[in-house]
Design a protein around this motif. Structure first.
Motif, PDB file in Angstrom:
ATOM      1  N   ALA A 155       9.821   2.925  -7.945  1.00 19.17           N
ATOM      2  CA  ALA A 155      10.559   3.907  -9.213  1.00 19.17           C
ATOM      3  C   ALA A 155       9.151   4.923  -9.496  1.00 19.17           C
ATOM      4  N   ASP A 156       8.294   5.453  -9.409  1.00 20.81           N
ATOM      5  CA  ASP A 156       7.355   6.265  -9.387  1.00 20.81           C
ATOM      6  C   ASP A 156       8.062   7.554  -9.837  1.00 20.81           C
ATOM      7  N   LEU A 157       9.273   7.652  -9.348  1.00 16.08           N
ATOM      8  CA  LEU A 157       9.683   8.738  -9.890  1.00 16.08           C
ATOM      9  C   LEU A 157      10.254   8.739 -11.212  1.00 16.08           C
ATOM     10  N   PRO A 158      11.010   7.599 -11.815  1.00 19.34           N
ATOM     11  CA  PRO A 158      11.846   7.357 -12.738  1.00 19.34           C
ATOM     12  C   PRO A 158      10.548   6.872 -14.061  1.00 19.34           C
ATOM     13  N   ARG A 159       9.457   6.264 -13.901  1.00 17.66           N
ATOM     14  CA  ARG A 159       8.247   6.680 -14.783  1.00 17.66           C
ATOM     15  C   ARG A 159       7.794   8.016 -15.512  1.00 17.66           C
ATOM     16  N   ARG A 160       7.594   9.026 -13.728  1.00 22.09           N
ATOM     17  CA  ARG A 160       6.408   9.927 -14.678  1.00 22.09           C
ATOM     18  C   ARG A 160       8.134  10.983 -15.259  1.00 22.09           C
ATOM     19  N   ARG A 173       2.440   8.212   6.603  1.00 26.97           N
ATOM     20  CA  ARG A 173       2.413   9.053   7.700  1.00 26.97           C
ATOM     21  C   ARG A 173       3.428   9.011   8.716  1.00 26.97           C
ATOM     22  N   PRO A 174       3.749   7.893   9.022  1.00 25.28           N
ATOM     23  CA  PRO A 174       4.249   8.646  10.169  1.00 25.28           C
ATOM     24  C   PRO A 174       5.595   8.054   9.860  1.00 25.28           C
ATOM     25  N   ASP A 175       6.227   7.259   8.653  1.00 24.92           N
ATOM     26  CA  ASP A 175       7.703   6.895   7.791  1.00 24.92           C
ATOM     27  C   ASP A 175       7.967   8.694   7.298  1.00 24.92           C
ATOM     28  N   GLY A 176       7.024   9.093   7.045  1.00 24.04           N
ATOM     29  CA  GLY A 176       6.839  11.040   6.389  1.00 24.04           C
ATOM     30  C   GLY A 176       7.990  11.720   7.696  1.00 24.04           C
ATOM     31  N   LEU A 177       7.142  11.313   8.207  1.00 19.85           N
ATOM     32  CA  LEU A 177       7.353  12.337   9.797  1.00 19.85           C
ATOM     33  C   LEU A 177       8.610  11.525  10.368  1.00 19.85           C
ATOM     34  N   THR A 178       8.788  10.285  10.500  1.00 16.65           N
ATOM     35  CA  THR A 178      10.038  10.668  11.074  1.00 16.65           C
ATOM     36  C   THR A 178      11.305  10.290  10.063  1.00 16.65           C
ATOM     37  N   SER A 179      10.805  10.597   8.780  1.00 14.17           N
ATOM     38  CA  SER A 179      11.593  10.840   7.384  1.00 14.17           C
ATOM     39  C   SER A 179      11.913  12.379   7.486  1.00 14.17           C
ATOM     40  N   ILE A 180      11.021  13.577   7.881  1.00 15.20           N
ATOM     41  CA  ILE A 180      12.214  15.161   8.784  1.00 15.20           C
ATOM     42  C   ILE A 180      12.327  14.823   9.661  1.00 15.20           C
ATOM     43  N   LYS A 206       1.111  -1.197   0.563  1.00 17.69           N
ATOM     44  CA  LYS A 206       0.009  -0.222  -0.296  1.00 17.69           C
ATOM     45  C   LYS A 206       0.871   1.454   0.024  1.00 17.69           C
ATOM     46  N   THR A 207       1.863   1.246   0.755  1.00 20.50           N
ATOM     47  CA  THR A 207       2.871   2.394   0.679  1.00 20.50           C
ATOM     48  C   THR A 207       3.408   2.468  -0.934  1.00 20.50           C
ATOM     49  N   TYR A 208       4.037   1.333  -1.249  1.00 19.06           N
ATOM     50  CA  TYR A 208       4.750   2.018  -2.658  1.00 19.06           C
ATOM     51  C   TYR A 208       3.564   1.963  -3.723  1.00 19.06           C
ATOM     52  N   GLU A 209       2.227   1.708  -3.481  1.00 13.85           N
ATOM     53  CA  GLU A 209       1.217   2.334  -4.305  1.00 13.85           C
ATOM     54  C   GLU A 209       0.946   4.026  -4.281  1.00 13.85           C
ATOM     55  N   ARG A 210       0.467   4.381  -2.631  1.00 14.55           N
ATOM     56  CA  ARG A 210       0.136   5.489  -2.746  1.00 14.55           C
ATOM     57  C   ARG A 210       1.621   6.422  -2.700  1.00 14.55           C
ATOM     58  N   PHE A 211       2.998   6.257  -2.894  1.00 16.25           N
ATOM     59  CA  PHE A 211       4.045   6.650  -2.946  1.00 16.25           C
ATOM     60  C   PHE A 211       3.345   7.862  -4.232  1.00 16.25           C
ATOM     61  N   VAL A 266       1.737  10.578  -3.346  1.00 15.00           N
ATOM     62  CA  VAL A 266       2.614  11.519  -2.323  1.00 15.00           C
ATOM     63  C   VAL A 266       3.507  12.625  -2.931  1.00 15.00           C
ATOM     64  N   ASN A 267       4.229  12.055  -3.631  1.00 16.18           N
ATOM     65  CA  ASN A 267       5.350  11.398  -4.558  1.00 16.18           C
ATOM     66  C   ASN A 267       5.337  13.057  -5.095  1.00 16.18           C
ATOM     67  N   ALA A 268       4.192  13.271  -6.195  1.00 16.01           N
ATOM     68  CA  ALA A 268       3.504  14.144  -6.864  1.00 16.01           C
ATOM     69  C   ALA A 268       3.620  15.727  -5.835  1.00 16.01           C
ATOM     70  N   VAL A 269       2.791  15.699  -4.374  1.00 20.39           N
ATOM     71  CA  VAL A 269       2.826  16.850  -4.084  1.00 20.39           C
ATOM     72  C   VAL A 269       4.583  17.069  -3.340  1.00 20.39           C
ATOM     73  N   VAL A 270       4.795  16.514  -2.461  1.00 21.24           N
ATOM     74  CA  VAL A 270       5.943  16.398  -2.004  1.00 21.24           C
ATOM     75  C   VAL A 270       7.451  16.864  -2.467  1.00 21.24           C
ATOM     76  N   SER A 271       7.709  15.687  -3.807  1.00 19.06           N
ATOM     77  CA  SER A 271       8.607  15.473  -4.068  1.00 19.06           C
ATOM     78  C   SER A 271       9.593  17.055  -5.127  1.00 19.06           C
ATOM     79  N   GLY A 272       8.574  17.345  -5.683  1.00 19.49           N
ATOM     80  CA  GLY A 272       9.155  18.646  -6.323  1.00 19.49           C
ATOM     81  C   GLY A 272       9.635  18.144  -8.277  1.00 19.49           C
ATOM     82  N   GLU A 273       8.321  16.702  -8.302  1.00 17.79           N
ATOM     83  CA  GLU A 273       9.209  16.285  -9.599  1.00 17.79           C
ATOM     84  C   GLU A 273       9.272  16.575 -10.341  1.00 17.79           C
TER      85      GLU A 273
END
Length: 242
Positions: free
Chosen positions: A75-80, A200-207, A32-37, A40-47
């Motif tokens: 691999a959502d970034l390279p696909r985009r 959500r929990p891992d995003g906060l940990t990442s920050i 589920k995390t891989y699928e939702r990346f 989320v990355n479309a919003v927060v990663s500046g792709e």
């Protein structure tokens, strides 16, 4: 499992770990995390900005540009990037690597994307094989690394760059504003879109694990520079000599 919050956001807390990195992470939650990346990355990663500023000026409709994406995860970034390059009539080939078998298995099970090669590998493996790329990218990798690993990644990147090549390692910039923004921005989706995932929990940990621009600037080798990007992002950049 993340450890207790003993370090505030004024300091990098490299003792906390992301739940999805655990060897016993729940497979359904990982999927589920891989699928939702991709959402989320479309919003927060500046792709889009990465594509427009760094990649598109180096692409050609005639000559193929070879790109390496390190720590590609789902691999959502390279696909985009490949989709945008195709739309613009530009030739692009991306090799996406990640040492995590779970991530590579999930990414490999998606419908194939022309121009995308997935490999379970470390950057050092490609250095040993003598490979070279016009552009080397990563997204949200730096905060996972300790000082030794960061140095190794930058050395590998230098070895992997073709003459005149470009490296851009993008990551989160740690700040109270960024932490609060992610906490508030993901809260409405915690019970629906992000439910059953580690995002959500891992995003906060990442920050909490991420760097500030000043922290990175102090440890970067000669030839590397750090710049701020939006939203709450850093880009560690190197241009190889021609």
């Amino acid at each position: 499992m993340s450890r207790s919050r003993s370090v505030g956001l004024s300091q990098r807390d490299d003792r906390v770990t992301e739940l999805m990195d655990a060897a016993d992470a729940d497979p359904a939650m990982l999927a589920k995390t891989y699928e939702r990346f991709r959402l989320v990355n479309a919003v927060v990663s500046g792709e889009r900005a990465v594509y427009r500023r760094w990649l598109r000026p180096r692409l050609s409709p005639v000559h193929r540009t070879r790109v390496l994406d390190i720590g590609s995860g789902s691999a959502d970034l390279p696909r985009r990037l490949l989709r945008w390059a195709t739309r613009d009539g530009l030739r692009l080939e991306i090799t996406a690597i990640d040492p995590d078998m779970r991530a590579m298995e999930w990414a490999s099970a998606r419908p194939p994307t022309p121009g995308l090669e997935l490999r379970r590998a470390m950057s050092g493996d490609l250095v040993a094989a003598g490979e070279r790329f016009e552009v080397v990218l990563s997204n949200h990798v730096l905060h996972h690394l300790d000082g030794h690993e960061l140095g190794a990644l930058l050395r590998d990147t230098e070895a992997l760059l073709a003459p005149g090549g470009l490296a851009v390692h993008g990551d989160i910039e740690r700040s109270r504003l960024g932490y609060a923004g992610f906490w508030l921005g993901t809260l409405p989706f915690a019970g629906n879109l992000l439910a059953g995932s580690y995002i959500r929990p891992d995003g906060l940990t990442s920050i909490r694990r991420s760097h500030t621009a000043a922290e990175l600037a102090r440890v970067l080798p000669d030839g590397w520079a750090v710049r701020r990007a939006i939203p709450s992002r850093l880009e560690v950049v190197r241009r190889a000599d021609a």
